[in-house]
Design a protein around this motif. Sequence first.
Motif, short mmCIF file in Angstrom:
data_model
loop_
_atom_site.label_atom_id
_atom_site.label_comp_id
_atom_site.label_asym_id
_atom_site.label_seq_id
_atom_site.Cartn_x
_atom_site.Cartn_y
_atom_site.Cartn_z
N GLU A 169 0.84 -1.21 0.00
CA GLU A 169 0.00 0.00 0.00
C GLU A 169 0.87 1.25 0.00
O GLU A 169 0.56 2.24 -0.67
CB GLU A 169 -0.92 0.01 1.23
N ALA A 170 1.98 1.19 0.75
CA ALA A 170 2.90 2.34 0.78
C ALA A 170 3.51 2.57 -0.59
O ALA A 170 3.72 3.72 -1.00
CB ALA A 170 3.99 2.09 1.82
N GLU A 171 3.77 1.49 -1.32
CA GLU A 171 4.33 1.64 -2.67
C GLU A 171 3.31 2.26 -3.61
O GLU A 171 3.67 3.07 -4.48
CB GLU A 171 4.78 0.27 -3.19
N ILE A 172 2.04 1.91 -3.45
CA ILE A 172 0.99 2.52 -4.27
C ILE A 172 0.88 4.01 -3.99
O ILE A 172 0.78 4.84 -4.90
CB ILE A 172 -0.37 1.84 -4.02
N MET A 173 0.93 4.37 -2.70
CA MET A 173 0.85 5.78 -2.34
C MET A 173 2.04 6.57 -2.89
O MET A 173 1.89 7.69 -3.38
CB MET A 173 0.79 5.91 -0.81
N ALA A 174 3.22 5.95 -2.84
CA ALA A 174 4.41 6.61 -3.37
C ALA A 174 4.29 6.79 -4.88
O ALA A 174 4.68 7.82 -5.43
CB ALA A 174 5.65 5.79 -3.03
N MET A 175 3.75 5.78 -5.56
CA MET A 175 3.54 5.86 -7.00
C MET A 175 2.57 6.99 -7.35
O MET A 175 2.82 7.78 -8.27
CB MET A 175 3.00 4.53 -7.52
N GLU A 176 1.47 7.09 -6.60
CA GLU A 176 0.49 8.15 -6.85
C GLU A 176 1.10 9.53 -6.61
O GLU A 176 0.80 10.48 -7.34
CB GLU A 176 -0.73 7.93 -5.96
N GLU A 177 1.96 9.64 -5.59
CA GLU A 177 2.60 10.92 -5.31
C GLU A 177 3.56 11.30 -6.42
O GLU A 177 3.61 12.47 -6.85
CB GLU A 177 3.35 10.82 -3.97
N ARG A 178 4.34 10.33 -6.91
CA ARG A 178 5.26 10.61 -8.02
C ARG A 178 4.51 11.05 -9.26
O ARG A 178 4.89 12.00 -9.94
CB ARG A 178 6.10 9.36 -8.33
N HIS A 179 3.42 10.35 -9.55
CA HIS A 179 2.63 10.68 -10.74
C HIS A 179 1.98 12.05 -10.60
O HIS A 179 1.88 12.80 -11.58
CB HIS A 179 1.56 9.62 -10.96
N ALA A 180 1.54 12.39 -9.39
CA ALA A 180 0.91 13.69 -9.18
C ALA A 180 1.92 14.82 -9.40
O ALA A 180 1.59 15.85 -10.00
CB ALA A 180 0.34 13.77 -7.76
N GLU A 213 -3.95 11.44 -15.14
CA GLU A 213 -4.62 11.13 -13.87
C GLU A 213 -5.42 9.84 -13.99
O GLU A 213 -5.42 9.00 -13.07
CB GLU A 213 -5.54 12.28 -13.48
N GLY A 214 -6.08 9.66 -15.13
CA GLY A 214 -6.83 8.42 -15.35
C GLY A 214 -5.93 7.20 -15.39
O GLY A 214 -6.26 6.14 -14.86
N LYS A 215 -4.76 7.34 -16.00
CA LYS A 215 -3.80 6.24 -16.05
C LYS A 215 -3.30 5.88 -14.66
O LYS A 215 -3.10 4.71 -14.34
CB LYS A 215 -2.62 6.61 -16.97
N THR A 216 -3.08 6.89 -13.82
CA THR A 216 -2.66 6.65 -12.45
C THR A 216 -3.72 5.88 -11.68
O THR A 216 -3.42 4.93 -10.94
CB THR A 216 -2.35 7.97 -11.73
N GLU A 217 -4.98 6.27 -11.85
CA GLU A 217 -6.08 5.59 -11.17
C GLU A 217 -6.18 4.14 -11.63
O GLU A 217 -6.43 3.23 -10.82
CB GLU A 217 -7.39 6.33 -11.43
N GLU A 218 -5.99 3.91 -12.92
CA GLU A 218 -6.04 2.54 -13.44
C GLU A 218 -4.92 1.69 -12.85
O GLU A 218 -5.14 0.53 -12.47
CB GLU A 218 -5.91 2.56 -14.97
N GLU A 219 -3.73 2.26 -12.77
CA GLU A 219 -2.60 1.51 -12.23
C GLU A 219 -2.78 1.22 -10.74
O GLU A 219 -2.46 0.12 -10.27
CB GLU A 219 -1.30 2.28 -12.46
N ALA A 220 -3.30 2.19 -10.00
CA ALA A 220 -3.55 1.98 -8.57
C ALA A 220 -4.60 0.89 -8.37
O ALA A 220 -4.46 0.03 -7.48
CB ALA A 220 -4.00 3.28 -7.92
N PHE A 221 -5.64 0.91 -9.20
CA PHE A 221 -6.69 -0.12 -9.13
C PHE A 221 -6.11 -1.50 -9.44
O PHE A 221 -6.41 -2.49 -8.75
CB PHE A 221 -7.80 0.23 -10.12
#
Length: 274
Positions: free
Chosen positions: A134-145, A213-221
Motif C-alpha cells: 500500500e505504501a508503494e501505491i501511495m508513493a507511485m500516486e505521489e510521483r505521478h501527481a 490522472e486516469g492512467k494513475t487511477e487505473e494503475e492503482a486499481f
Amino acid sequence: MSKKDILTPIGITFGFIVIMLAILSSGGTEGAVSFIDVSSILIVIGGLIASMLIAFKMEQLKLIFKLFKATSLQNSKQLPELIALFSRLAERARREGILALENDLDGIDDPFIRKGLLLVVDGVEPEVINDILEAEIMAMEERHAKSRSLFEKAAEYAPSWGMIGTLIGLVLMLNQLSDPSTLGPSMAVALLTTLYGTVLANLVFTPMANKLEGKTEEEAFYKQIIIEGIIGVQSGQNPRILEEKLNAFLSNEDQEKQKEIQTSNIIGESINEA
C-alpha cells in the motif's frame, strides 16, 4: 508491452482542424492569415516557458517529453490474465506449499507482483505485506501527481499569459489612438494572445493532465487487485474462491473474457492429460 493510444494525437489534431475550419468558413484564407501573429505567439509561448522554468526544477522539466509520450501509450495490462495468474499460484501454493512459488518468480515480469510474492515466500506477515505494498501505491500516486503537475501548471499559466498579452495590446492601442493604422495590429495582439493561451490550456495541457490522472487511477486499481491476490495466495485460499473474489473487480465484459480464459485452460489441461 504498452500499445499506442491514438486517441490523444487524434483528439489534438481534430481540435486544431475544427478551429481552422471555423476560421476558414468565416473569413477564408485571408481571414486565417489574420489569426497568425508572431508577437502573440512570443508572449504566450515565451511567457509559458519562463513560468515553467521558475516553477519547476530542471529534473522535473526533463520529464515533460516522457509525459507527452505517456499520454500516447495505452495500458496493456489485462485483469482477466492477472486473475488467472493468481488462481494458478493459489493452486500451486495449496498443492506444493508457499515456498514452491519461488520457482514461478522468473516467469513474472511485473515487479510489483514479484515483490509481493518474495515477501510471501520470506514468510512476512499478511498485515506487513499489505502495508508495504500500500505504501508503494501511495508513493507511485505521489510521483505521478508531481509529474502531472507540469501539465496542470502549464494549463494555468497559458491563459494567464494570454491575458497579459491582451493587456499589452490594449495599452499599445490606447497609446496610439491618434494613428488609426495601428489599431488593428494592437487589437490583434490583444485578442490573439488570449486565444492562443486558452486553446493551449483546453486542447493540450488540461486534457493531457486528465489522461495521466486516469492512467494513475487505473494503475492503482490494478495494484490493489494484486494485493488482494497476494494476500489470498498467502492465506491458502481455495483457488476457485480467490478467483471469484477477484472477479468482483471485473466489468461484465472482462468477466466474459475471464470465462473464455478458464475454458481455454480447462481444454489445455484435458489435452495434456490425454
